[in-house]
Each structure stands twice: as C-alpha cells, then as structure tokens.
Enzyme design. Structure first.
Site, short mmCIF file in Angstrom:
data_model
loop_
_atom_site.label_atom_id
_atom_site.label_comp_id
_atom_site.label_asym_id
_atom_site.label_seq_id
_atom_site.Cartn_x
_atom_site.Cartn_y
_atom_site.Cartn_z
N THR A 1 16.00 25.12 -150.55
CA THR A 1 16.10 24.15 -149.47
C THR A 1 16.18 24.96 -148.24
O THR A 1 17.18 25.21 -147.65
CB THR A 1 17.20 23.11 -149.53
OG1 THR A 1 16.97 22.34 -150.69
CG2 THR A 1 17.06 22.11 -148.38
N GLU B 1 25.11 31.74 -148.19
CA GLU B 1 26.44 31.21 -148.47
C GLU B 1 27.37 32.32 -148.92
O GLU B 1 27.16 32.94 -149.96
CB GLU B 1 26.34 30.08 -149.51
CG GLU B 1 25.68 28.84 -148.90
CD GLU B 1 25.32 27.77 -149.91
OE1 GLU B 1 25.00 26.67 -149.46
OE2 GLU B 1 25.35 28.05 -151.11
N SER C 1 32.05 17.58 -150.79
CA SER C 1 33.31 16.91 -150.46
C SER C 1 33.62 17.03 -148.97
O SER C 1 32.88 17.62 -148.21
CB SER C 1 34.45 17.44 -151.31
OG SER C 1 34.40 18.83 -151.36
#
Lengths: 413, 413
Positions: A197, A284, A413
């Site tokens: 992505t 990340e 979340s």
C-alpha cells in the site's frame, strides 16, 4: 523515528504546469484529517501507471486498469485522479466495485468530464465497506480548493500510518527547456516487491506520447517502487502513476531513442527512487536504512530474489535493529532464497567496506569489531557478490523493531 | 510463554530398545549447560533422514548426507549420532568441514566404529568457528553416561532459544507386538518450510528395511516438520532423523504395502506432528498457535504456497498477536502468494467456525464481534476454501510479538 528523513520545505515543491491538487476532510475513517485528494490534469496530459500484482487487488485498481486501457484504445484522456485514505476498498466484492464506479461518476459529474477520465485510488483498512456517501460529500470541497502549489498538502492527504508526508521536486534543463518534476508518495507497511500500500504520483510538464509514457512508467517502477520492502507484504492497492502534463515548450517526446527522452527518463527515475526510499526511511518502526546490493548474478531475477530474501528475513532485520553483527543470518537467507544451483563457495559478503565472508566462509581477517562498527550506523550497505555472472540488483529496506510490532498490533484501534 | 505446551513427564518417555543417549556439558558456547549429546544405536538399526534445502547448509548436513549415502551404497550402518548446540558450524567453509570430520573421527575412535557410521549435527550461531577442542573433550563424558532412559535429558541437551525441552513418546500394538516410539525436537526461531534450525530425532523399535525407512522419513517430514513456520527463515542445519532400532519381535517391514507398515507410518506421523507442533508452541515470543488449512486447491503445492504466505505475513501475525480481527490482511496474503490464475471471487475465509469472507468479499452476515471472539483464543484455525479443486494443505504457525523482536535482537548477547 524515521531514518535520516530529509526535511521537506513546502515552498520548494514546484508546481507542475497543468496540474492542480485539492484536498478535503471527508471523515472516511477518522474526523479532522485530510483524507481525500483530487488531482486535476489539463487536456494536454498523458497519464500512465503500474499496479499491484496482488490477486486480491482492490476495486479501484481494477477500475484504473480499465480506464487506462480505454485511453490506450482511443478513448478520452485521463483528467482527474481521486484518492481516499482510511479504507482500501479491497476484499469488498461487487459492492466495492459499485462504490468505486460511484466515486468516478460523482467526480466526473462535478468536473464536467466522463467517468472513464477519472483514476480512483484507495488506501487503508481492507475488508471494510467504503463509506461512499461521506467520500462523495467531500468531493466539492476538494475540487474547490484545487491549487497548483498544493503538493505538500496533497502529500499529507494520502498518509495512513506514515509519520511524515513524502514529496520530492526537481528541475532540470533539457535542450534549453526547464522541465519540472514533482511527486508525492505514501506507505510505511505492507511494502514489498511489486509495490505495496504504496502510492506514488509523479507529475512533470513535458509532452510525452502515451506509448512512450507507458514504457517509461514500467522502466522507472522496476528501478524504484519495485525495489523497496519493509515487511514483505504486497498490498492490494499499490499504484504508481506518471503524469506528463504536456505544458512545457520542449518538443513532444514520441520515441525512446532521443537524448531528451534519456534525460527525462533518468530524472524521473531519480525522483521516483527518492520517493520510494522515503517510504523505507519512514518504514513502520524503522531505525536503520539498508541498501542490499547483489552483484555477479547470472540474471537480474536471481539477484533480486536473493536481495529480497535478505530484505524480508525477520532474523536479519532484528539483528540490524540490535546492531548485532550476527551476519550468518544473511548467509542463511542467501541460501534459502531459492536459487537452486547456487555455489555458495563462490560468495563474498560485505558490510559497507568490511569483507565478512569470503568464498562462502568467514573471512579469516574479519574482526567482529569491524562488523559492529558498521552495524551501529543508520545507513548500511549489504553487498553480496555471487561470482557467477554480471547481473546485479538493488533493494532498499529497513530493520524490524519493537515499534513495528506495536504499530501493526494497534493499527486499527 | 509457550502456547498450551503440554507438561512432559520424564518418566513417561519410554526407552526404545537398542537406543541409548548420553550428554555432556562441553562449554561449546556457554558454561554449565548440556550442549553435547551422543545417541548410540545397536547394529540392528536402520537410520534415515531428511535435511535442509538451504544452499548454505552447514558442514554437518553435508557430512550426514555423505554418510547416509555410504550406507545406501552398502557401507556399514549408522551406529551413533552426535549433536552439539551453541554453534551451527555453518558458513564456516573448509575449516568447518574439517571440524565436522574431526568430530566423527573422535567419536568413532572412542566408540570403536568407523567415522562413516557417525551422523553429526550442530545448531546455534552461524559463521563462527566450531570450538572443536572443547567438543572432542566432552565426548568421553557423553559416552560414559549413555542410558536408555535419558530422553528427557537429551531433549534438554539440544535446546538453543527453546524455553522448554520437547519430547513425545507413544506405544501402539501392531499385530500383537508393542512398538515404542520416542522422539525429541528443538527449534524456536529460523523455522520455515523445508525445516529450520529445527532438529528432530525419532526412534522406534521396529525392524524396517533401509529403502522403506528412506521413503517413510520423506512421507512423514512432508506432513510434520515441513508444515511449520515461525518466521519464514529456513535454517542451514535442519535435520529430521528416523531410527528404526530393529529390536521388536514384529517381523521386519520390507515393503510399504503391508497393514503393519501403515500402522507404523501413521504412528510415526502423529508423533512427528506433535514434535513439530511443540516447536511452534514454543516459537520465539509466541502467544497464539494457529493452524492454517487451505482447501479446494488444484494441487497441494498451491495450497501450501497460500498457507505459507499467510503464515509468514508479519501483518497477519501481528494482528493475531493483538487479537485484532484485521482479517483483510489474510486476503492480501492469499492474493500475493503467487498463484497467478487465482479467481479471488471464489474464495471463502473462515476463522474457526466464523465465515469472514464469502466469494472474495466480506460476508454480509459477518460481525466483528464474532471475529474478535475467535481472535482472543490461544488456538485458532484459519481456513481458506479456494473453490478450484480437491487438494488441501495444512501449516502450523504462531503470532509475531514484541518478545520475538527482543529474543532475536538479543540472541547472541
């Protein structure tokens, strides 16, 4: 926590004549964030792209392919791109396709163009229905604030788990004409060969014939966006789009033979490499940026295969995170890369300038301190010499840290 | 932190007639730990094995292959196995081979057998020289304390980053004869198809002809040790060894056609599956045990390819760690597994009994609470139905946690 991420000055992102960008806060997933982007291009533009090879490709990827095929078959040219974040519209079946078509229809109606002149893109969570009503409701605001110098805002509008907006701009002289290149990219996880992505949009103002641009986009992707990996997960939504806006005074490029084409090609490649490397630098949890260079292979495919095996190995990546020169893990990755006739007795392994393994075994002169010294750096070259040919390939990747786990355990979340 | 790891009672590990095991603290890498194991087998035994496909296979793997080939060519049978931990003797070139041969020579001399009757194994750090002097110095103690009921100690002696010793024992009746199976295994990271620094040794007391045992070991490995993955890293040292000690009163098994063979085969398979699953349950940082079952494929190869793509995906594994039903990540992994003609519109995805995706899109009846309920369990079945054939494959794996990163960032320190 990004690794040597350059400071990006919005004022240094040059407008590209014939291209305007407008964003909106459409509340696709979360309120109060830019999550919708429209890029408009003038009629003079050629547009081309390459897309994920994931079989579960998202609905917008399928529609992009259709609309670009329509142009190549003589249909009207692409005039607008629309990108939403927060939702990938992947794994959404027929309703997903209907939502993508509804997006194109709505934008086409507002912009006075045909739906087939729109390229749609989505990035975000997979397997959840696209909130099409909110997306469509955001389009007028995005259209209304289109500006030529909105590149920095546009880079912000396509971010998901990215911690920093990614944009690059260059100007070069070609035959006495200034050509401007400005691009943006996004992506921080689910990044691997054949894209991820990972979205990249690069515009420049030359006039390039469609078949030439189609060739250029593949050439460039194979040397940039297809050479990065963060976690080995190829996304459902990867897209890399080149826009040649056609507004420069440089004569139209109609073949790949001219020196002008070569100059443009090299500049587009450099900008795309930088854009794709920004994704790795902001990977990340990344704390290190690693260049994996595999040389002396029989062909490029096997060099890439080995480079990716190293770049995907969680054991290699955690060792780099720890600055631990546990370099046997690299040899193990080379060994299981799947090159079945590999003679490991011919392989040399370097870490920057340090020869770690020689002819398949530990270099007798190798000192652990030397490996340690390199491992502590934030930019590291892993160089593998296969000794069986002249092909080579390069892959860029980052390490695997505690933060990678935290980010991906918490993403929704 | 192991996942539902069964309690192992040393007294329940039955001796296998004709097999004795002795260990030593040889200080291969660290003091005061069992790190050297000798397994002796009587002359009546047949021994067979399968090994890593990693091209950078360790010196002992190469020597094992040679020595087993020698037996098959009519040479004297295998009489001893020697296993050291702390050092993999991989990526060590010619000196590594010389050290392995020296190990076999030393043990052969002490035991009064030929070096070719010894199978050597090493596991531990790659790219470092094997401390051959300490290893050889430890051999007399290992030989001296050989006992038939030393299986639990043997399981301890082959541990590296394992947190628990791994052993299984069974007895079955075949045609009125009790057959005893006892095995040990090790491995916690660098675990993937075609084995990993995963060692498995399984002895049983039937008399099995060499060609039959050679076939059995492959059959069993493909249904056990070749079906587990922790991090996708295939090690340089994987080995799985079957010992048929030949001491049972059951008539010799000389073909694969008999009901007795089928009974032995199924028992060996079950014990091997348990041994290999213990590795996953003790996977580095594991908090969940996942069974990935792919059904309805054209062939087993494509089912395995998809099962492994899911099992290796860091994004899938971190989502399971977080008990986050971010299940689109599973679809993405199916899509990039490399099955190029896959029709994703036919795919169903179940989490235990919950139908998450139907015909390639989100099941309209799927409720996130249902996914959440399953994700919170410690044992989870991921079932993918491809809808294109009758083949199926199963892979066992674990999640990716913070502890995985900690363990692998610190392994050598």
């Amino acid at each position: 926590m990004a690794v040597n991420f350059p400071s990006i000055d919005p004022a240094q992102l040059h407008p590209v004549a014939g291209v305007t960008l407008g964003w909106a806060e459409a509340h696709i997933r979360k309120p109060n964030r830019k999550d919708l982007l429209v890029i408009s291009v003038d009629e003079s533009a050629s547009v081309s792209g390459v897309f994920t090879l994931n079989r579960f490709c998202a609905a917008p990827v399928t529609v992009c392919r259709e609309h670009l095929a329509n142009v190549r078959a003589g249909g009207k040219g692409i005039r607008a791109l629309v990108i939403n974040t927060g939702n990938a519209n992947a794994g959404t079946g027929e309703p997903g396709m209907a939502n993508t078509r509804a997006t194109c229809d709505a934008l086409a109606k507002l912009a006075g163009i045909e739906p087939s002149q729109v390229l749609p893109f989505s990035t975000g969570v997979i397997l959840e229905p696209l909130p099409i009503d909110r997306l469509v409701a955001g389009l007028p605001a995005a259209l209304a604030n289109r500006k030529a110098d909105n590149w920095y805002d546009a880079a912000q509008a396509i971010m998901t788990t990215d911690t920093l907006p990614k944009a690059v701009s260059r100007q070069i002289d070609v035959d006495g004409h200034t050509i401007t290149f400005t691009g943006i990219s996004k992506g921080a996880g689910m990044i691997k060969p054949n894209m991820a992505t990972m979205l990249g949009f690069l515009a420049f103002d030359a006039n390039v014939a469609q078949p030439v641009l189609d060739e250029l986009v593949k050439y460039v992707a194979d040397r940039s966006f297809n050479c990065v990996t963060i976690d080995g997960d190829t996304s459902t939504n990867d897209s890399f789009i080149l826009i040649a806006s056609g507004q420069s005074s440089l004569p139209a490029i109609t073949s790949t033979d001219s020196p002008a084409y070569a100059a443009l090609r090299d500049a587009v490649t450099e900008v795309s490499q930088t854009l794709s490397q920004l994704i790795v630098r902001d990977g990340e949890g990344a704390t290190k940026f690693m260049t994996i260079q595999v040389e002396g292979g029989k062909d490029v495919a096997e060099c890439r295969q080995i480079a990716y095996a190293i770049g995907h190995s969680p054991l290699v990546k955690t060792a780099f995170y720890a600055s631990d020169p546990n370099l046997g893990r690299i040899l193990a990755a080379i060994g299981y890369a799947g090159v079945t006739d590999l003679d490991v007795g011919k392989i040399d392994l370097y870490l920057d300038d340090v020869l770690v393994a020689k002819a398949g075994g530990r270099n007798p002169d190798y000192q652990e301190e030397d490996g340690q010294r390199v491992m502590k750096k934030s930019e590291i070259l892993i160089r593998v010499v296969l000794g069986r040919g002249n092909a080579e390939a390069t892959v860029w990747t980052c390490d695997l840290s505690h933060d990678y786990v935290s980010i991906n355990a918490d993403y929704r979340s």
